[in-house]
Write a protein that holds these residues in place. Structure first.
Motif, PDB file in Angstrom:
ATOM      1  N   PRO A  43     -14.000  74.914 -17.754  1.00  0.00           N
ATOM      2  CA  PRO A  43     -14.579  76.236 -18.027  1.00  0.00           C
ATOM      3  C   PRO A  43     -15.242  76.827 -16.790  1.00  0.00           C
ATOM      4  O   PRO A  43     -15.982  76.159 -16.068  1.00  0.00           O
ATOM      5  CB  PRO A  43     -15.611  75.957 -19.135  1.00  0.00           C
ATOM      6  N   GLY A  44     -14.936  78.101 -16.573  1.00  0.00           N
ATOM      7  CA  GLY A  44     -15.542  78.804 -15.451  1.00  0.00           C
ATOM      8  C   GLY A  44     -14.915  78.517 -14.105  1.00  0.00           C
ATOM      9  O   GLY A  44     -15.371  79.064 -13.098  1.00  0.00           O
ATOM     10  N   VAL A  45     -13.910  77.667 -14.053  1.00  0.00           N
ATOM     11  CA  VAL A  45     -13.247  77.322 -12.784  1.00  0.00           C
ATOM     12  C   VAL A  45     -11.861  77.948 -12.788  1.00  0.00           C
ATOM     13  O   VAL A  45     -11.107  77.814 -13.754  1.00  0.00           O
ATOM     14  CB  VAL A  45     -13.147  75.789 -12.608  1.00  0.00           C
ATOM     15  N   GLN A  46     -11.501  78.637 -11.728  1.00  0.00           N
ATOM     16  CA  GLN A  46     -10.214  79.325 -11.639  1.00  0.00           C
ATOM     17  C   GLN A  46      -9.093  78.418 -11.167  1.00  0.00           C
ATOM     18  O   GLN A  46      -7.958  78.869 -11.017  1.00  0.00           O
ATOM     19  CB  GLN A  46     -10.335  80.527 -10.683  1.00  0.00           C
ATOM     20  N   THR A  47      -9.397  77.160 -10.937  1.00  0.00           N
ATOM     21  CA  THR A  47      -8.382  76.203 -10.483  1.00  0.00           C
ATOM     22  C   THR A  47      -8.100  75.213 -11.616  1.00  0.00           C
ATOM     23  O   THR A  47      -9.020  74.689 -12.245  1.00  0.00           O
ATOM     24  CB  THR A  47      -8.857  75.432  -9.240  1.00  0.00           C
ATOM     25  N   VAL A  48      -6.818  74.974 -11.857  1.00  0.00           N
ATOM     26  CA  VAL A  48      -6.376  74.040 -12.878  1.00  0.00           C
ATOM     27  C   VAL A  48      -5.873  72.778 -12.188  1.00  0.00           C
ATOM     28  O   VAL A  48      -5.116  72.855 -11.206  1.00  0.00           O
ATOM     29  CB  VAL A  48      -5.268  74.650 -13.762  1.00  0.00           C
ATOM     30  N   PHE A  49      -6.290  71.632 -12.708  1.00  0.00           N
ATOM     31  CA  PHE A  49      -5.906  70.352 -12.122  1.00  0.00           C
ATOM     32  C   PHE A  49      -4.863  69.691 -13.017  1.00  0.00           C
ATOM     33  O   PHE A  49      -5.026  69.599 -14.236  1.00  0.00           O
ATOM     34  CB  PHE A  49      -7.122  69.440 -11.971  1.00  0.00           C
ATOM     35  N   MET A  50      -3.785  69.225 -12.401  1.00  0.00           N
ATOM     36  CA  MET A  50      -2.706  68.571 -13.126  1.00  0.00           C
ATOM     37  C   MET A  50      -2.342  67.275 -12.425  1.00  0.00           C
ATOM     38  O   MET A  50      -2.606  67.094 -11.229  1.00  0.00           O
ATOM     39  CB  MET A  50      -1.468  69.474 -13.195  1.00  0.00           C
ATOM     40  N   THR A  51      -1.723  66.382 -13.188  1.00  0.00           N
ATOM     41  CA  THR A  51      -1.211  65.127 -12.629  1.00  0.00           C
ATOM     42  C   THR A  51       0.297  65.141 -12.764  1.00  0.00           C
ATOM     43  O   THR A  51       0.829  65.267 -13.875  1.00  0.00           O
ATOM     44  CB  THR A  51      -1.801  63.918 -13.378  1.00  0.00           C
ATOM     45  N   ILE A  59       4.258  56.307  -9.927  1.00  0.00           N
ATOM     46  CA  ILE A  59       3.553  56.987  -8.854  1.00  0.00           C
ATOM     47  C   ILE A  59       3.204  58.385  -9.341  1.00  0.00           C
ATOM     48  O   ILE A  59       4.016  59.056  -9.982  1.00  0.00           O
ATOM     49  CB  ILE A  59       4.414  57.079  -7.573  1.00  0.00           C
ATOM     50  N   SER A  60       1.994  58.820  -9.040  1.00  0.00           N
ATOM     51  CA  SER A  60       1.565  60.157  -9.443  1.00  0.00           C
ATOM     52  C   SER A  60       0.747  60.781  -8.334  1.00  0.00           C
ATOM     53  O   SER A  60       0.215  60.085  -7.459  1.00  0.00           O
ATOM     54  CB  SER A  60       0.743  60.101 -10.732  1.00  0.00           C
ATOM     55  N   VAL A  61       0.659  62.102  -8.366  1.00  0.00           N
ATOM     56  CA  VAL A  61      -0.093  62.843  -7.366  1.00  0.00           C
ATOM     57  C   VAL A  61      -0.798  63.993  -8.078  1.00  0.00           C
ATOM     58  O   VAL A  61      -0.315  64.505  -9.099  1.00  0.00           O
ATOM     59  CB  VAL A  61       0.843  63.376  -6.255  1.00  0.00           C
ATOM     60  N   THR A  62      -1.951  64.365  -7.523  1.00  0.00           N
ATOM     61  CA  THR A  62      -2.714  65.462  -8.101  1.00  0.00           C
ATOM     62  C   THR A  62      -2.154  66.791  -7.613  1.00  0.00           C
ATOM     63  O   THR A  62      -1.836  66.954  -6.430  1.00  0.00           O
ATOM     64  CB  THR A  62      -4.191  65.347  -7.714  1.00  0.00           C
ATOM     65  N   VAL A  63      -2.047  67.740  -8.563  1.00  0.00           N
ATOM     66  CA  VAL A  63      -1.557  69.082  -8.258  1.00  0.00           C
ATOM     67  C   VAL A  63      -2.604  70.072  -8.722  1.00  0.00           C
ATOM     68  O   VAL A  63      -3.143  69.956  -9.830  1.00  0.00           O
ATOM     69  CB  VAL A  63      -0.212  69.364  -8.954  1.00  0.00           C
ATOM     70  N   THR A  64      -2.900  71.050  -7.869  1.00  0.00           N
ATOM     71  CA  THR A  64      -3.809  72.139  -8.250  1.00  0.00           C
ATOM     72  C   THR A  64      -3.043  73.448  -8.201  1.00  0.00           C
ATOM     73  O   THR A  64      -2.123  73.614  -7.404  1.00  0.00           O
ATOM     74  CB  THR A  64      -5.017  72.200  -7.304  1.00  0.00           C
ATOM     75  N   CYS A  65      -3.451  74.352  -9.086  1.00  0.00           N
ATOM     76  CA  CYS A  65      -2.839  75.680  -9.070  1.00  0.00           C
ATOM     77  C   CYS A  65      -3.835  76.681  -9.614  1.00  0.00           C
ATOM     78  O   CYS A  65      -4.801  76.318 -10.298  1.00  0.00           O
ATOM     79  CB  CYS A  65      -1.540  75.705  -9.880  1.00  0.00           C
ATOM     80  N   ALA A  66      -3.601  77.930  -9.327  1.00  0.00           N
ATOM     81  CA  ALA A  66      -4.475  78.987  -9.843  1.00  0.00           C
ATOM     82  C   ALA A  66      -4.276  79.126 -11.357  1.00  0.00           C
ATOM     83  O   ALA A  66      -3.176  78.955 -11.872  1.00  0.00           O
ATOM     84  CB  ALA A  66      -4.172  80.302  -9.139  1.00  0.00           C
ATOM     85  N   ARG A  67      -5.375  79.424 -12.055  1.00  0.00           N
ATOM     86  CA  ARG A  67      -5.294  79.593 -13.503  1.00  0.00           C
ATOM     87  C   ARG A  67      -4.337  80.725 -13.868  1.00  0.00           C
ATOM     88  O   ARG A  67      -3.619  80.647 -14.875  1.00  0.00           O
ATOM     89  CB  ARG A  67      -6.687  79.882 -14.054  1.00  0.00           C
TER      90      ARG A  67
END
Length: 416
Positions: A43-51, A59-67
């Motif tokens: 909430p309140g953050v314009q960045t979404v975090f995904m795996t 194997i996995s890596v973190t992905v960020t993107c704009a909301r």
């Protein structure tokens, strides 16, 4: 590295982190394929975090993107979807973490299939085909169950065996159809419509064992969804296992997680029902016994009262009261009659005292002429005139010899 280090001249962490960040920044943008394992919105953050997880290796890596980028996807991105992401690698020196900054996300393979199904779900839901108020209740004890399944399938065996074990009297009308493949949707539609027209069928069950998403695609067919929505009898969907949810589950009146679960929902358990009847009879018997005991106790309490123990006591008291009242009435009436008799005697005596006959009894008489007129004066009475004298006990007829006048002075006021 662009600089030399040694045990005597080590580089600080910040310098190494900055060097790694600079080196990763020179990698540029890349296209990465994988499966979305987790989506985190804060909430309140314009960045979404995904795996993003590799489809083969662990194997996995973190992905960020704009909301805004994630919200613009149609259909929405869900966990488990396969995607291709155009991203740029970034290293965060403060935390020492590596992530991919997504600039474009595309659904591919199974992810594209899921996206298509999601769009179809949204369109059908907008038409109201999945509305909760359209869901019908299953009959408590269906006499005949219509079953749509593949011939000699495990789903058919599970439904029939479990339902018959729970309620041996239940009957089945089975309509076989292909449960996967290109002809599956049309054959299931035909079977459902045939069972809906059958006069003995009370409820329809569509049952199939588990399978991959591609195997279950016929049960998300738009034609099948509309056909199930149009039937007049309740429909139970028993497709796949618990995690599987084709669109048929949404339009059906009842969703069963497995064919065995469908059998449990179709008919009650005869053993449980018998136990329920026994318990209910015992409960009713107990309540009825308690009610009878309570009423008997109230009746005993009433009967134990003196008035009800010997009802004659009330009559005896009333008899005594009636006797007393009757005696009082008799005395009162006697007194009134005595007083009335005294009054009558008194009035009789007064009347007699005023009667001319009483005067005659005291020696007086009444003189009348021949015409019956009372003679009060000597005038008109001559000698030799016939007269009658009325005394107390009769009348004397006489003739006057002579008439003489009497002196009315006090000295001469004598009557003989």
């Amino acid at each position: 590295m662009a600089f030399e280090t040694s045990p005597t001249q080590p580089a600080p962490v910040r310098q190494i982190a900055s060097a790694i960040s600079s080196w990763i920044d020179r990698l540029g943008s890349v296209w990465v394929e994988g499966q979305i394992a987790q989506v985190t919105r804060r909430p309140g953050v314009q960045t979404v975090f995904m795996t993003l997880r590799d489809s083969v290796a662990d194997i996995s890596v973190t992905v960020t993107c704009a909301r805004s980028l994630l919200d613009s996807l149609d259909p929405p991105l869900v966990e488990g979807a396969s995607v291709v992401i155009h991203a740029k690698a970034s290293f965060y020196p403060n935390r020492g973490t590596l992530s991919l900054q997504a600039r474009e996300i595309r659904m591919v393979g199974l992810g594209e299939l899921l996206a298509r199904l999601e769009r179809r779900r949204q369109l059908l839901a907008a038409e109201g085909l999945f509305a909760p108020e359209l869901k019908r209740s299953l009959p408590f004890l269906p006499a005949c169950v219509g079953l749509v399944t593949a011939p000699k399938s495990a789903a058919e065996r599970d439904v029939i065996d479990n339902a018959t074990r729970r309620w041996p009297a239940v009957r089945f009308e089975v309509a076989y159809a292909a449960m996967q493949g290109p002809r599956s949707a049309s054959e299931v539609i035909e079977a459902v419509e045939r069972l809906d027209r059958h006069p003995d069928v009370d409820v329809i069950v569509i049952a199939r064992g588990g399978g991959s998403l591609e195997d279950l695609l016929p049960f998300s067919d738009e034609g099948l969804i509309r056909a199930v929505h149009a039937v007049k009898k309740p429909v139970v969907s028993a497709i796949g296992h618990e995690p599987d949810q084709p669109l048929l589950d949404l339009v059906a009146d009842v969703r069963a997680s497995t064919p065995t679960d469908a059998a449990r929902r179709l008919v009650p358990d005869v053993v449980e029902e018998v136990q329920g009847v026994v318990w209910a009879r015992g409960r009713i018997r107990t309540l009825l016994g308690q009610w009878l005991d309570r009423e008997q106790g109230g009746l005993d309490a009433l009967r134990s009262r003196p008035a009800l123990a010997d009802p004659r006591t009330l009559l005896d008291a009333r008899v005594d009261e009636l006797t007393t009242l009757r005696e009082r009435a008799r005395r009162s009436l006697s007194h009134r009659l005595d007083r009335a008799a005294d009054d009558i005697d008194h009035h009789r005596a007064r009347a007699r005292g005023l009667s001319p006959l009483a005067t005659l009894e005291r020696g007086y008489a009444v003189l009348q002429d021949a015409d019956g007129h009372v003679v009060t004066s000597i005038e008109g009475i001559d000698a030799g005139r016939a007269v009658s004298v009325r005394v107390s006990d009769g009348r004397v007829h006489a003739t006057t010899d002579r008439v003489e006048s009497l002196d009315h002075s006090p000295e001469g006021d004598t009557h003989g």
